[in-house]
Design an enzyme around this catalytic site. Structure first.
Site, PDB file in Angstrom:
ATOM      1  N   LYS A  54       0.854  -1.201   0.000  1.00  0.00           N
ATOM      2  CA  LYS A  54       0.000   0.000   0.000  1.00  0.00           C
ATOM      3  C   LYS A  54       0.881   1.240   0.000  1.00  0.00           C
ATOM      4  O   LYS A  54       1.841   1.324   0.765  1.00  0.00           O
ATOM      5  CB  LYS A  54      -0.909   0.008   1.237  1.00  0.00           C
ATOM      6  CG  LYS A  54      -2.034  -1.007   1.157  1.00  0.00           C
ATOM      7  CD  LYS A  54      -2.889  -0.929   2.414  1.00  0.00           C
ATOM      8  CE  LYS A  54      -3.891  -2.073   2.484  1.00  0.00           C
ATOM      9  NZ  LYS A  54      -5.094  -1.865   1.690  1.00  0.00           N
ATOM     10  N   GLU A  58     -12.897  -2.379   9.604  1.00  0.00           N
ATOM     11  CA  GLU A  58     -13.578  -2.729   8.352  1.00  0.00           C
ATOM     12  C   GLU A  58     -15.084  -2.746   8.575  1.00  0.00           C
ATOM     13  O   GLU A  58     -15.548  -3.001   9.694  1.00  0.00           O
ATOM     14  CB  GLU A  58     -13.124  -4.111   7.885  1.00  0.00           C
ATOM     15  CG  GLU A  58     -11.658  -4.188   7.557  1.00  0.00           C
ATOM     16  CD  GLU A  58     -11.276  -5.555   7.009  1.00  0.00           C
ATOM     17  OE1 GLU A  58     -11.241  -5.698   5.779  1.00  0.00           O
ATOM     18  OE2 GLU A  58     -11.055  -6.469   7.807  1.00  0.00           O
ATOM     19  N   ASP A  65      -5.643 -13.504  11.084  1.00  0.00           N
ATOM     20  CA  ASP A  65      -5.987 -12.901   9.784  1.00  0.00           C
ATOM     21  C   ASP A  65      -5.369 -11.506   9.612  1.00  0.00           C
ATOM     22  O   ASP A  65      -4.993 -11.131   8.507  1.00  0.00           O
ATOM     23  CB  ASP A  65      -7.518 -12.814   9.676  1.00  0.00           C
ATOM     24  CG  ASP A  65      -7.982 -12.347   8.304  1.00  0.00           C
ATOM     25  OD1 ASP A  65      -7.556 -12.956   7.299  1.00  0.00           O
ATOM     26  OD2 ASP A  65      -8.751 -11.368   8.230  1.00  0.00           O
ATOM     27  N   HIS A  82      -0.584  -8.086   8.898  1.00  0.00           N
ATOM     28  CA  HIS A  82      -0.725  -6.681   8.499  1.00  0.00           C
ATOM     29  C   HIS A  82      -0.435  -5.698   9.641  1.00  0.00           C
ATOM     30  O   HIS A  82       0.314  -4.745   9.486  1.00  0.00           O
ATOM     31  CB  HIS A  82      -2.134  -6.405   7.959  1.00  0.00           C
ATOM     32  CG  HIS A  82      -2.568  -7.357   6.883  1.00  0.00           C
ATOM     33  ND1 HIS A  82      -1.711  -7.845   5.939  1.00  0.00           N
ATOM     34  CD2 HIS A  82      -3.776  -7.898   6.592  1.00  0.00           C
ATOM     35  CE1 HIS A  82      -2.374  -8.646   5.114  1.00  0.00           C
ATOM     36  NE2 HIS A  82      -3.630  -8.691   5.496  1.00  0.00           N
TER      37      HIS A  82
HETATM   38  C1  BG6 Z   1      -6.830  -9.676   4.162  1.00  0.00           C
HETATM   39  C2  BG6 Z   1      -7.701 -10.343   5.191  1.00  0.00           C
HETATM   40  O1  BG6 Z   1      -5.512 -10.145   4.272  1.00  0.00           O
HETATM   41  O2  BG6 Z   1      -6.861  -8.275   4.344  1.00  0.00           O
HETATM   42  C3  BG6 Z   1      -9.110  -9.815   5.116  1.00  0.00           C
HETATM   43  O3  BG6 Z   1      -7.709 -11.753   4.996  1.00  0.00           O
HETATM   44  C4  BG6 Z   1      -9.127  -8.309   5.192  1.00  0.00           C
HETATM   45  O4  BG6 Z   1      -9.914 -10.361   6.151  1.00  0.00           O
HETATM   46  C5  BG6 Z   1      -8.140  -7.706   4.200  1.00  0.00           C
HETATM   47  O5  BG6 Z   1     -10.428  -7.884   4.895  1.00  0.00           O
HETATM   48  C6  BG6 Z   1      -8.028  -6.213   4.402  1.00  0.00           C
HETATM   49  O6  BG6 Z   1      -7.295  -5.657   3.358  1.00  0.00           O
HETATM   50  P1  BG6 Z   1      -7.578  -4.186   2.829  1.00  0.00           P
HETATM   51  O7  BG6 Z   1      -6.555  -4.003   1.751  1.00  0.00           O
HETATM   52  O8  BG6 Z   1      -8.978  -4.174   2.327  1.00  0.00           O
HETATM   53  O9  BG6 Z   1      -7.383  -3.285   3.991  1.00  0.00           O
END
Ligand code: BG6
Length: 480
Positions: A176, A210, A229, A234
């Site tokens: 990103k 989210e 997850d 992340h």
């Molecule tokens: C993914 C997860 O790795 O990242 C998902 O498995 C999540 O659950 C997603 O929704 C979020 O990514 P972004 O780019 O939409 O923030």
């Protein structure tokens, strides 16, 4: 800058990720002039189909997920780059055909967009059939294991066929633009770094909220939960980029060495400093227990925790992490709250309030940008009254149209694979260290009999998470 000629094989090419992200991302890079006309993008999966069928499926995805017009002439130019080989990942079918398509002299990359249980079968067949060689690169998706043991086993298995320099473990957050910007902000300005430590920073909040639930992917998600997850990968990456020491150079191992040191310095999280939640049904949608198709599930769709980093720089400055599904808004941000000035000369600052701590908020998505809250004098003759105002910068405004046009994370990362740049990919030891820290958190939860705290869909998470902060006389920022 165009990349060198390449053959990219996508295993799992009929899957969701390939169609939503990888293929539309490649199309955009092609339109940007980065992919040579001679490159080959070869889909490989179980489905028995030919090049033409794959191209027409790919075209549909580019239209649907890439927002491209069906009649766009670039689409017609791009599709001939695509080809397809039906392949049996666990058997012998298709491998010869695949080998015959790979060109000498082109860079070879193999994208494993498949379940981790197939990584070993594919790696072995690539090596044994002489399809991959010492220059080839492989790209593996998360989840990279589900605990330390399985991650180690995966690393070991891949190491039988590939050296670390050939393995690109994707964490798409690193692709990103704004996440990369964290490094630019920290290490290309002199302004922040002198203050970037426990002496001046009170605490850090990292939020990835989210609005979506887990419907449609409940069976995967229920075995993971928010910690596996989102946190192990992340959120951990965001934490590392905020907390790490300056690398001596923007170079793959220099950056990853520094991130690894942060992960190794993380203190264990005690049960009292972590809150798990599960979203409830509302009038419009089902709750987690229905979405996950597991009425007894104890898996968390939300987690908040207090994290301490045991090193000189961060002694005494907690990092609060939270992430969840079905929250009030889709927003990801990092907020750094500085300490208050050591002495206020404005004791009689009037009713507008005493000096407030500076706060730097880095918005990762949406409205990518930065906001620094500073104190100024409120205009007017009423004496020295202070007011906090934002120095607000949305990157799109600051950079013009180019700033608004942020490439998707996958575009950047796939091009990095072709270029052979591993800076934004996770090294094996980094992934293992992250699991080594998350494993005890997950195990303690598995052993406890407690259930996640319920929270309303569209809220900002369970009440209990507020208390996690209140206990420390701090507050979460609003999710909006
Ligand atoms: C993914 C997860 O790795 O990242 C998902 O498995 C999540 O659950 C997603 O929704 C979020 O990514 P972004 O780019 O939409 O923030």
């Amino acid at each position: 800058i165009p990349v060198d000629d390449f053959d990219l094989v996508i295993f799992g090419a009929t899957g969701d990720l390939a169609h939503r992200k990888i293929i539309p991302g490649l199309f955009r890079r092609f339109v940007a002039g980065q992919i040579p006309d001679t490159a080959q993008i070869i889909g490989a999966a179980r489905t028995n189909q030919g090049d033409e069928e794959f191209r027409s499926e790919a075209a549909k995805s580019i239209v649907e997920f890439g927002g491209v017009d069906k009649s766009d002439p670039e689409l017609a130019r791009f599709l001939p780059l695509l080809g397809y080989v039906p392949i049996d990942a666990k058997g012998t079918g298709g491998w010869k055909d695949l080998k015959s398509r790979m060109r000498k002299g082109a860079i070879h990359a193999f994208y494993f967009s498949v379940a981790p249980s197939l990584f070993g079968d594919i790696a072995e067949r690539l090596a044994k059939n002489g399809i991959a060689d010492a220059q080839s690169r492989i790209v593996v998706e998360k989840p990279f294991g589900r605990d330390l043991e399985s991650a180690r086993a995966l690393n070991k298995m891949l190491a039988q066929y590939f050296v670390e320099e050939q393995i690109y473990r994707i964490d798409h957050y690193l692709g990103k633009e704004t996440v990369q910007n964290l490094m630019a902000v920290r290490f290309a300005n002199i302004l922040f770094e002198p203050l970037w430590n426990a002496q001046y920073i009170d605490h850090v909040q990292i939020t990835v909220a989210e609005t979506v639930g887990v419907a449609g992917r409940g069976s995967y998600y229920d075995k993971s939960g928010a910690i596996r997850d989102m946190v192990q990968n992340h959120m951990m990456q965001l934490l590392c980029l905020i907390a790490m020491e300056p690398p001596y150079h923007f170079d793959p191992d220099a950056v990853r060495d520094e991130k690894l040191k942060v992960i190794r310095a993380l203190e264990p999280v005690s049960a009292t400093e972590i809150v798990r939640g599960q979203y409830q049904a509302d009038e419009e949608s089902d709750g987690y227990l229905v979405d996950s198709e597991n009425p007894d599930s104890r898996t968390e769709s939300y987690v908040a925790m207090k994290v301490r980093i045991s090193n000189w720089r961060w002694q005494g400055t907690p990092f609060y992490l939270r992430t969840g599904k079905k929250l009030r808004a889709r927003t990801s941000e990092i907020a750094i709250t500085f300490k208050e000035p050591p002495h206020s000369i404005f004791e009689d600052a009037g009713t507008s309030g005493a000096p407030k701590a500076n706060e730097l908020v880095i918005r990762l998505q949406p409205n990518e940008g930065m906001n620094l809250k500073v104190m100024i004098k409120e205009p007017g003759p009423g004496g020295m009254r202070l007011v906090q105002v934002p120095l607000d910068m949305t990157f799109a405004d600051a950079l013009g149209p180019e700033g608004a046009d942020m490439p998707d994370a996958y575009e950047r990362l796939i091009m990095d694979v072709i270029r052979g740049n591993q800076t934004l990919f996770m090294r094996g030891d980094e992934v293992e260290a992250a699991w080594a820290w998350t494993d005890p958190i997950i195990n303690a939860w598995d052993e406890s009999k407690t259930r996640p705290e319920p929270y309303d869909s569209g809220s900002s998470g369970p009440e209990e998470a507020l208390r996690l902060m209140h206990r420390d006389n701090r507050r979460w920022r609003e999710i909006r």
